[in-house]
Design an enzyme around this catalytic site. Structure first.
Site, PDB file in Angstrom:
ATOM      1  N   GLY A 152      28.190  24.837 -12.301  1.00 32.42           N
ATOM      2  CA  GLY A 152      28.865  23.552 -13.020  1.00 32.42           C
ATOM      3  C   GLY A 152      30.847  24.030 -11.885  1.00 32.42           C
ATOM      4  O   GLY A 152      30.813  23.534 -10.957  1.00 32.42           O
ATOM      5  N   THR A 190      34.859  24.294 -23.758  1.00 35.90           N
ATOM      6  CA  THR A 190      36.351  25.870 -23.662  1.00 35.90           C
ATOM      7  C   THR A 190      37.091  25.402 -22.566  1.00 35.90           C
ATOM      8  O   THR A 190      36.594  26.104 -21.921  1.00 35.90           O
ATOM      9  CB  THR A 190      35.405  26.875 -24.202  1.00 35.90           C
ATOM     10  OG1 THR A 190      34.043  26.901 -25.107  1.00 35.90           O
ATOM     11  CG2 THR A 190      36.157  27.479 -24.515  1.00 35.90           C
ATOM     12  N   SER A 222      18.798  22.230  -6.657  1.00 34.07           N
ATOM     13  CA  SER A 222      18.237  23.544  -6.482  1.00 34.07           C
ATOM     14  C   SER A 222      18.868  24.743  -5.626  1.00 34.07           C
ATOM     15  O   SER A 222      19.299  24.569  -4.828  1.00 34.07           O
ATOM     16  CB  SER A 222      16.804  23.853  -5.734  1.00 34.07           C
ATOM     17  OG  SER A 222      15.622  24.655  -5.706  1.00 34.07           O
ATOM     18  N   LYS A 273      12.507  17.830  -8.493  1.00 37.19           N
ATOM     19  CA  LYS A 273      12.191  19.608  -8.836  1.00 37.19           C
ATOM     20  C   LYS A 273      11.399  19.917  -9.509  1.00 37.19           C
ATOM     21  O   LYS A 273      11.228  21.007  -9.383  1.00 37.19           O
ATOM     22  CB  LYS A 273      14.184  19.281 -10.076  1.00 37.19           C
ATOM     23  CG  LYS A 273      14.524  20.013  -9.379  1.00 37.19           C
ATOM     24  CD  LYS A 273      15.300  21.446  -9.005  1.00 37.19           C
ATOM     25  CE  LYS A 273      15.500  22.781  -9.125  1.00 37.19           C
ATOM     26  NZ  LYS A 273      15.907  23.304 -10.724  1.00 37.19           N
ATOM     27  N   HIS A 289       8.847  21.540  -7.496  1.00 32.50           N
ATOM     28  CA  HIS A 289       9.791  22.211  -6.354  1.00 32.50           C
ATOM     29  C   HIS A 289       9.283  23.228  -7.246  1.00 32.50           C
ATOM     30  O   HIS A 289       8.826  24.974  -7.124  1.00 32.50           O
ATOM     31  CB  HIS A 289      11.766  22.116  -6.523  1.00 32.50           C
ATOM     32  CG  HIS A 289      11.750  23.791  -5.665  1.00 32.50           C
ATOM     33  ND1 HIS A 289      12.367  24.028  -6.929  1.00 32.50           N
ATOM     34  CD2 HIS A 289      12.430  23.800  -4.139  1.00 32.50           C
ATOM     35  CE1 HIS A 289      12.869  25.407  -5.820  1.00 32.50           C
ATOM     36  NE2 HIS A 289      12.882  24.656  -4.719  1.00 32.50           N
ATOM     37  N   ASN A 290       9.707  24.117  -8.524  1.00 29.58           N
ATOM     38  CA  ASN A 290       9.969  25.220  -9.882  1.00 29.58           C
ATOM     39  C   ASN A 290       8.039  25.309  -9.427  1.00 29.58           C
ATOM     40  O   ASN A 290       8.424  26.609  -9.254  1.00 29.58           O
ATOM     41  CB  ASN A 290      10.606  24.810 -10.613  1.00 29.58           C
ATOM     42  CG  ASN A 290      12.065  25.304 -10.272  1.00 29.58           C
ATOM     43  OD1 ASN A 290      12.672  24.478  -9.215  1.00 29.58           O
ATOM     44  ND2 ASN A 290      12.773  25.361 -11.539  1.00 29.58           N
ATOM     45  N   GLU A 305       7.098  27.399  -6.274  1.00 32.87           N
ATOM     46  CA  GLU A 305       7.644  28.197  -6.320  1.00 32.87           C
ATOM     47  C   GLU A 305       7.467  29.649  -7.316  1.00 32.87           C
ATOM     48  O   GLU A 305       6.723  30.792  -6.374  1.00 32.87           O
ATOM     49  CB  GLU A 305       9.289  28.176  -7.234  1.00 32.87           C
ATOM     50  CG  GLU A 305       9.953  29.247  -7.345  1.00 32.87           C
ATOM     51  CD  GLU A 305      11.542  28.634  -8.315  1.00 32.87           C
ATOM     52  OE1 GLU A 305      11.807  28.098  -7.609  1.00 32.87           O
ATOM     53  OE2 GLU A 305      12.485  29.697  -8.657  1.00 32.87           O
TER      54      GLU A 305
HETATM   55  P1  NDP Z   1      24.318  27.509 -19.115  1.00 31.01           P
HETATM   56  O1  NDP Z   1      22.791  26.155 -19.105  1.00 31.01           O
HETATM   57  O2  NDP Z   1      24.391  27.999 -19.455  1.00 31.01           O
HETATM   58  O3  NDP Z   1      24.906  26.065 -19.818  1.00 31.01           O
HETATM   59  C1  NDP Z   1      26.170  26.495 -20.712  1.00 31.01           C
HETATM   60  C2  NDP Z   1      27.397  25.501 -20.410  1.00 31.01           C
HETATM   61  O4  NDP Z   1      27.135  24.447 -20.844  1.00 31.01           O
HETATM   62  C3  NDP Z   1      28.550  26.279 -20.569  1.00 31.01           C
HETATM   63  O5  NDP Z   1      29.463  25.332 -19.706  1.00 31.01           O
HETATM   64  C4  NDP Z   1      29.210  25.045 -22.219  1.00 31.01           C
HETATM   65  O6  NDP Z   1      30.502  24.551 -21.914  1.00 31.01           O
HETATM   66  C5  NDP Z   1      28.403  23.749 -21.528  1.00 31.01           C
HETATM   67  N1  NDP Z   1      27.512  23.947 -23.022  1.00 31.01           N
HETATM   68  C6  NDP Z   1      26.934  23.966 -23.920  1.00 31.01           C
HETATM   69  N2  NDP Z   1      26.717  22.928 -25.336  1.00 31.01           N
HETATM   70  C7  NDP Z   1      27.289  21.947 -25.425  1.00 31.01           C
HETATM   71  C8  NDP Z   1      28.274  20.992 -25.330  1.00 31.01           C
HETATM   72  N3  NDP Z   1      27.071  20.847 -26.706  1.00 31.01           N
HETATM   73  N4  NDP Z   1      28.402  20.265 -25.279  1.00 31.01           N
HETATM   74  C9  NDP Z   1      28.754  19.943 -24.147  1.00 31.01           C
HETATM   75  N5  NDP Z   1      28.721  21.569 -23.538  1.00 31.01           N
HETATM   76  C10 NDP Z   1      28.158  21.589 -23.556  1.00 31.01           C
HETATM   77  O7  NDP Z   1      24.924  26.915 -17.529  1.00 31.01           O
HETATM   78  P2  NDP Z   1      24.358  27.163 -15.854  1.00 31.01           P
HETATM   79  O8  NDP Z   1      25.653  27.019 -15.668  1.00 31.01           O
HETATM   80  O9  NDP Z   1      23.594  28.165 -16.178  1.00 31.01           O
HETATM   81  O10 NDP Z   1      23.311  25.833 -15.983  1.00 31.01           O
HETATM   82  C11 NDP Z   1      24.091  24.138 -16.224  1.00 31.01           C
HETATM   83  C12 NDP Z   1      22.681  23.231 -15.517  1.00 31.01           C
HETATM   84  O11 NDP Z   1      22.166  24.155 -14.627  1.00 31.01           O
HETATM   85  C13 NDP Z   1      22.109  24.110 -16.991  1.00 31.01           C
HETATM   86  O12 NDP Z   1      21.043  22.921 -16.713  1.00 31.01           O
HETATM   87  C14 NDP Z   1      20.835  24.479 -15.892  1.00 31.01           C
HETATM   88  O13 NDP Z   1      19.362  24.123 -16.224  1.00 31.01           O
HETATM   89  C15 NDP Z   1      20.707  24.136 -14.863  1.00 31.01           C
HETATM   90  N6  NDP Z   1      20.640  25.759 -13.738  1.00 31.01           N
HETATM   91  C16 NDP Z   1      20.192  25.574 -12.166  1.00 31.01           C
HETATM   92  C17 NDP Z   1      19.976  26.606 -11.568  1.00 31.01           C
HETATM   93  C18 NDP Z   1      19.410  26.061 -10.691  1.00 31.01           C
HETATM   94  O14 NDP Z   1      18.954  26.775  -9.790  1.00 31.01           O
HETATM   95  N7  NDP Z   1      19.693  24.859  -9.833  1.00 31.01           N
HETATM   96  C19 NDP Z   1      20.092  27.638 -12.313  1.00 31.01           C
HETATM   97  C20 NDP Z   1      20.535  27.715 -13.423  1.00 31.01           C
HETATM   98  C21 NDP Z   1      21.003  26.860 -13.145  1.00 31.01           C
HETATM   99  P3  NDP Z   1      30.837  25.861 -22.925  1.00 31.01           P
HETATM  100  O15 NDP Z   1      31.385  26.522 -21.709  1.00 31.01           O
HETATM  101  O16 NDP Z   1      31.875  25.026 -24.433  1.00 31.01           O
HETATM  102  O17 NDP Z   1      30.426  26.663 -24.241  1.00 31.01           O
END
Ligand code: NDP
Length: 473
Positions: free
Chosen positions: A14, A34, A128, A182, A185-186, A189
């Site tokens: 994000g 947070t 991705s 997507k 795609h994975n 991969e």
């Molecule tokens: P994470 O999957 O580790 O998620 C952490 C984030 O989710 C934090 O901002 C956390 O907030 C928030 N969160 C968790 N639970 C809640 C909740 N109940 N309510 C509100 N917020 C919540 O983060 P990533 O950045 O790794 O991944 C984000 C998304 O992208 C995921 O869906 C993941 O699968 C996907 N992804 C995609 C990748 C890609 O290559 N396209 C690679 C990695 C991830 P807080 O800080 O408050 O805990």
């Protein structure tokens, strides 16, 4: 509000996506459950563009231009539902909720339908490229209602990777289409990585090459048909030595993990009835590698197979060709799966466009995706990628080497489920007759399941436990 778009969920993905948006001149509202993450992002990277920090979801919504566009980048599953619930109580009809996480496409279909009932537009967008892609240009696969793309399309196309000036982003289709693509795609991969790993294994153990030598081999391969991100980083990993002075790859525990999208792909393929053997072999190979205790027990009971290195001049080139042909098969299967799902769900997915947006930004980016695009542009109704002129020539040219590699692998005891099953798939599709005839005979024998005949229409059953005459069923 004044912000063009918002991102909620500021972990790795994000925050990098938000920075990418800001760097492209979009005023971006940012929020995280947070708030320390939000503060850290603005403190560390505020100079990169215009950020509007929001402490609460209400503030986030208020900071946006209408119709509002909010990208959710939180943990997939329950957390995504929780954030959608919270948001949908604050938004107005016409606003857009975009899920950029790794959602299962069935969840995306469910969420899209629920938000539609409230007048909101839900966009399930596959993104991705990992953290580097999110920051510098990912491949983006947005689904959802077409009218949403009018708003989110221009933003996504701006921040996506570009190849030959074209953005790696296109509207994939309604509801879950983007997340489905997507997922595949994975899956591809997984197959790609398994094939690369098999090539490495054969060339190390049968070819007797060191990791450093193989780094050079992969580097060279990356200058030809195999040119791709995964081949490029294979050379990087193989040449890396750690603090002990030896090749790192020799020190890494040989148990592969998985986060689940490969497994999802195979589960969905089973439902759709599409044989994605390459992806399935890759998922199972990872699973097998993880059974450390079982591997040890079997190795101790049976003894480890002694592989004798027998280097020969031809092996490297043969393995290159086997890898290429097997890779073509894996992609052919993956595209079949997208086509079937597209029919099943009325998604109307343009297969050539999928190859186009995978050329950059994503993990499977590769030169040969241009060829896949050309193949589907020339004939969107291709029965298989394997019947396209370029690919049929390529696999035919590789066939002899492919068979030699399969034989070498089987003889020497190096497991190559990817190479061998891809070859079996190729041989099966081309066969005049398959032993499915006998399978049908057996099914009729024990279960009266009936069979069709090659010489006349209709369904038949043989009275196996009676006088064995044939009756029309
Ligand atoms: P994470 O999957 O580790 O998620 C952490 C984030 O989710 C934090 O901002 C956390 O907030 C928030 N969160 C968790 N639970 C809640 C909740 N109940 N309510 C509100 N917020 C919540 O983060 P990533 O950045 O790794 O991944 C984000 C998304 O992208 C995921 O869906 C993941 O699968 C996907 N992804 C995609 C990748 C890609 O290559 N396209 C690679 C990695 C991830 P807080 O800080 O408050 O805990």
């Amino acid at each position: 509000g004044t912000a063009r778009i918002a991102v909620t969920g500021l972990a790795t993905m994000g925050s990098n996506l938000a920075r990418n948006l800001a760097r492209h001149g979009f005023r971006v509202a940012v929020h995280n459950r947070t708030p320390t993450r939000t503060k850290a992002l603005v403190e560390d990277h505020g100079h990169e563009g215009e950020f509007v920090a929001a402490e609460t979801m209400e503030e986030l919504v208020a900071s946006l231009q209408k119709p509002r566009q909010i990208i959710i980048m939180v943990k997939a599953g329950g957390p995504t539902d929780a954030v959608i619930d919270e948001l949908s109580g604050l938004l107005e009809p016409g606003d857009m909720v975009i899920d950029g996480g790794n959602a299962h496409y069935a969840d995306t279909r469910r969420r899209e339908a629920a938000l539609k009932a409230k007048g909101l537009l839900f966009v399930g967008a596959g993104i991705s490229g990992g953290e580097e892609g999110a920051l510098n240009g990912p491949s983006i696969m947005p689904g959802g209602p077409a009218e949403s793309y009018v708003h989110v399309g221009p933003v996504f196309e701006e921040i996506a990777a570009k190849v030959d000036g074209q953005p790696c982003c296109v509207h994939v289709g309604p509801d879950g289409a983007g997340h489905f693509v997507k997922m595949v795609h994975n899956g591809i991969e997984y197959a790609d990585m398994q094939l690369i790993a098999e090539a490495y294994d054969l060339l190390s153990r049968v070819g007797g090459h060191t990791p450093a030598q193989l780094a050079d081999v992969f580097k060279q391969w990356n200058e030809g048909d195999l040119e791709s991100y995964l081949i490029e980083i294979t050379a990087e990993v193989l040449k890396h030595t750690d603090s002990t002075g030896g090749a790192l790859v020799d020190k890494i525990e040989d148990a592969a993990e998985q986060k689940g999208t490969g497994r999802w792909t195979v589960q969905e393929a089973l439902e759709l009835g599409v044989p994605v053997t390459g992806i399935a072999e890759a998922v199972f190979a990872r699973s097998l590698s993880g059974h450390i205790e079982q591997r040890k027990a079997v190795r101790e009971a049976l003894g480890a197979h002694e592989v004798v290195a027998k280097p020969d001049e031809q092996l490297v080139e043969d393995v290159r060709q086997a890898l290429y042909a097997s890779k073509v098969v894996a992609y052919a299967q993956g595209f079949d799966m997208i086509r079937e799902a597209s029919k099943n769900y009325d998604w109307n997915i343009d297969l050539g466009a999928m190859a186009t947006i995978w050329r950059g930004g994503c993990i499977i980016r590769a030169r040969f995706l241009n060829r896949i695009r050309e193949a589907y542009d020339a004939n969107p109704e291709l029965a298989s990628l394997l019947v396209d002129g370029y690919f049929s020539d390529a696999v035919k040219a590789a066939e002899a080497a492919w068979r030699r590699v399969a034989v070498r692998a089987v003889e020497s005891g190096v497991p190559t489920p990817g190479f061998v099953s891809a070859l079996a798939y190729y041989d099966a599709l081309r066969s005049e007759r398959l032993p499915a005839s006998l399978v049908q005979g057996l099914r009729d024998f024990f279960g009266a399941h009936t069979y069709r005949r090659t010489d006349k229409p209709g369904s038949f059953h043989t009275l196996w436990s009676g006088d064995r005459t044939e009756i029309e069923a």
